[in-house]
Design a protein around this motif. Structure first.
Motif, PDB file in Angstrom:
ATOM      1  N   VAL A 105       0.834  -1.200   0.000  1.00 38.06           N
ATOM      2  CA  VAL A 105       0.000   0.000   0.000  1.00 38.06           C
ATOM      3  C   VAL A 105       0.872   1.254   0.000  1.00 38.06           C
ATOM      4  CG1 VAL A 105      -1.734   1.318   1.273  1.00 38.06           C
ATOM      5  CG2 VAL A 105      -1.931  -1.167   1.122  1.00 38.06           C
ATOM      6  N   ILE A 106       1.953   1.238   0.789  1.00 41.87           N
ATOM      7  CA  ILE A 106       2.871   2.389   0.798  1.00 41.87           C
ATOM      8  C   ILE A 106       3.454   2.611  -0.592  1.00 41.87           C
ATOM      9  CG2 ILE A 106       5.104   3.219   1.638  1.00 41.87           C
ATOM     10  CD1 ILE A 106       4.465   2.001   4.344  1.00 41.87           C
ATOM     11  N   ASP A 107       3.892   1.534  -1.234  1.00 39.25           N
ATOM     12  CA  ASP A 107       4.426   1.658  -2.591  1.00 39.25           C
ATOM     13  C   ASP A 107       3.368   2.198  -3.549  1.00 39.25           C
ATOM     14  OD1 ASP A 107       6.929   0.833  -1.908  1.00 39.25           O
ATOM     15  OD2 ASP A 107       6.726  -1.199  -2.679  1.00 39.25           O
ATOM     16  N   ARG A 108       2.130   1.755  -3.356  1.00 41.49           N
ATOM     17  CA  ARG A 108       1.054   2.218  -4.234  1.00 41.49           C
ATOM     18  C   ARG A 108       0.788   3.701  -4.042  1.00 41.49           C
ATOM     19  NH1 ARG A 108      -0.849   4.132  -7.403  1.00 41.49           N
ATOM     20  NH2 ARG A 108      -2.808   3.885  -8.511  1.00 41.49           N
ATOM     21  N   PHE A 109       0.907   4.190  -2.815  1.00 43.82           N
ATOM     22  CA  PHE A 109       0.726   5.616  -2.575  1.00 43.82           C
ATOM     23  C   PHE A 109       1.670   6.450  -3.442  1.00 43.82           C
ATOM     24  CE2 PHE A 109      -1.134   4.868   1.847  1.00 43.82           C
ATOM     25  CZ  PHE A 109      -2.399   5.253   1.448  1.00 43.82           C
ATOM     26  N   TRP A 110       2.864   5.889  -3.667  1.00 46.69           N
ATOM     27  CA  TRP A 110       3.856   6.631  -4.441  1.00 46.69           C
ATOM     28  C   TRP A 110       3.915   6.162  -5.886  1.00 46.69           C
ATOM     29  CZ3 TRP A 110       4.594  10.912  -2.246  1.00 46.69           C
ATOM     30  CH2 TRP A 110       4.545  11.007  -0.847  1.00 46.69           C
TER      31      TRP A 110
ATOM     32  N   GLY B 139      -2.293  -6.663  -6.511  1.00 41.90           N
ATOM     33  CA  GLY B 139      -2.708  -5.407  -7.119  1.00 41.90           C
ATOM     34  C   GLY B 139      -4.197  -5.368  -7.396  1.00 41.90           C
ATOM     35  N   LYS B 140      -4.768  -6.497  -7.800  1.00 42.76           N
ATOM     36  CA  LYS B 140      -6.196  -6.551  -8.084  1.00 42.76           C
ATOM     37  C   LYS B 140      -7.030  -6.457  -6.809  1.00 42.76           C
ATOM     38  CE  LYS B 140      -5.486  -9.375 -12.235  1.00 42.76           C
ATOM     39  NZ  LYS B 140      -5.699 -10.692 -12.869  1.00 42.76           N
ATOM     40  N   LEU B 141      -6.486  -6.932  -5.708  1.00 45.92           N
ATOM     41  CA  LEU B 141      -7.234  -6.914  -4.454  1.00 45.92           C
ATOM     42  C   LEU B 141      -7.307  -5.516  -3.850  1.00 45.92           C
ATOM     43  CD1 LEU B 141      -5.976 -10.206  -2.747  1.00 45.92           C
ATOM     44  CD2 LEU B 141      -8.187  -9.791  -3.835  1.00 45.92           C
ATOM     45  N   LEU B 142      -6.326  -4.655  -4.161  1.00 46.28           N
ATOM     46  CA  LEU B 142      -6.344  -3.305  -3.615  1.00 46.28           C
ATOM     47  C   LEU B 142      -7.290  -2.448  -4.463  1.00 46.28           C
ATOM     48  CD1 LEU B 142      -2.561  -2.773  -2.822  1.00 46.28           C
ATOM     49  CD2 LEU B 142      -4.409  -3.371  -1.251  1.00 46.28           C
ATOM     50  N   PHE B 143      -8.391  -2.031  -3.857  1.00 45.13           N
ATOM     51  CA  PHE B 143      -9.452  -1.396  -4.622  1.00 45.13           C
ATOM     52  C   PHE B 143      -9.035  -0.067  -5.234  1.00 45.13           C
ATOM     53  CE2 PHE B 143      -9.788   0.138  -0.306  1.00 45.13           C
ATOM     54  CZ  PHE B 143     -10.033   1.498  -0.453  1.00 45.13           C
ATOM     55  N   PHE B 144      -7.978   0.581  -4.696  1.00 42.43           N
ATOM     56  CA  PHE B 144      -7.561   1.867  -5.218  1.00 42.43           C
ATOM     57  C   PHE B 144      -6.388   1.739  -6.185  1.00 42.43           C
ATOM     58  CE2 PHE B 144      -5.723   1.252  -0.962  1.00 42.43           C
ATOM     59  CZ  PHE B 144      -4.379   1.163  -1.298  1.00 42.43           C
ATOM     60  N   ASN B 145      -6.200   0.549  -6.761  1.00 44.35           N
ATOM     61  CA  ASN B 145      -5.033   0.324  -7.614  1.00 44.35           C
ATOM     62  C   ASN B 145      -4.993   1.266  -8.814  1.00 44.35           C
ATOM     63  OD1 ASN B 145      -2.642  -1.047  -8.290  1.00 44.35           O
ATOM     64  ND2 ASN B 145      -3.726  -2.235  -9.825  1.00 44.35           N
TER      65      ASN B 145
END
Length: 234
Positions: free
Chosen positions: A178-183, A192-198
């Motif tokens: 999630v931290i990596d996704r924030f950036w 990646g598919k499970l994280l709804f804000f991907n």
């Protein structure tokens, strides 16, 4: 007042110890980087420079130190009669001091490289040639996140053993993802598919706030996990 002084002393002691370890890591990374620059002629690698290169090993280093921190440091301080609460706050403060200090050294080397060695054209999630000051705070905050997540893994195994400790690893992987996704790193595969804000694009402010909230959440879990843990004296 005495409790605050103990926390500051623990933070400074731990910071100095970790920083002396890091002083071995950064020169080794720089030597490896210099060798790779000589042999690898890829233009993108050369233009990115030292900073993105050293950032990755520093994250892994702090993750490992975080994992080690419970069995090594908690046991030591409790043996010395230091309350767990003082150890916890000292360790948390130390993680910030060390992360920002290590990245500062990395940035100094990168700035010297940029000015005297080669022309650097970094391309990051902030765009091409971003603000180095902003990048410093982003990288340092992320490194703090890696340390507290390593601390989470160490705490889970120290208190609950292997079985539940594996659950702590799963939680750690999720938090780091999630931290990596924030950036703005794109997550691949099932996670990646499970994280709804991907597919969502985060602003710098949102990413900063999200990262800080995750770090605080993990610190709270660490505090709850270690609050009444039986310290292994042997």
């Amino acid at each position: 007042m005495k409790s605050k002084n103990n926390i500051i002393k623990i933070a400074l002691d731990l910071s100095w110890l970790k920083f002396t370890w890091a002083l071995w890591v950064i020169p080794i990374v720089f030597i490896v980087y210099s060798i790779l620059r000589y042999f690898i002629k890829d233009e993108k690698f050369i233009q990115q420079g030292f900073l993105p290169f050293v950032y990755e090993p520093i994250k892994i280093f702090m993750l490992i130190v975080g994992i080690m921190s419970v069995s090594a440091f908690l046991t030591f301080y409790v043996k010395q009669g230091i309350p767990r609460k003082n150890y916890f706050y000292g360790q948390a403060l130390s993680s910030v001091l060390v992360s920002f200090s290590i990245m500062f050294v990395g940035f100094l080397i990168a700035l010297i490289e940029k000015e005297f060695v080669s022309i650097i054209h970094m391309e990051t999630y902030l765009g091409q040639n971003p603000s180095w000051l902003l990048l410093y705070f982003i990288y340092s905050l992320t490194v703090v996140g890696y340390f507290v997540v390593g601390w989470l893994i160490g705490a889970g195994f120290y208190r609950f053993g292997v079985l539940i400790g594996m659950g702590y690893i799963a939680l750690a992987v999720l938090v780091l993802s999630v931290i990596d996704r924030f950036w703005a790193f794109e997550l691949k595969g099932l996670l990646g598919k499970l994280l709804f804000f991907n597919g969502h694009e985060f602003s710098v402010v949102q990413s900063f706030l999200g990262t800080i909230m995750l770090i605080l959440l993990v610190l709270w879990i660490n505090r709850i996990t270690l609050k009444k843990v039986a310290v292994k004296m042997k």
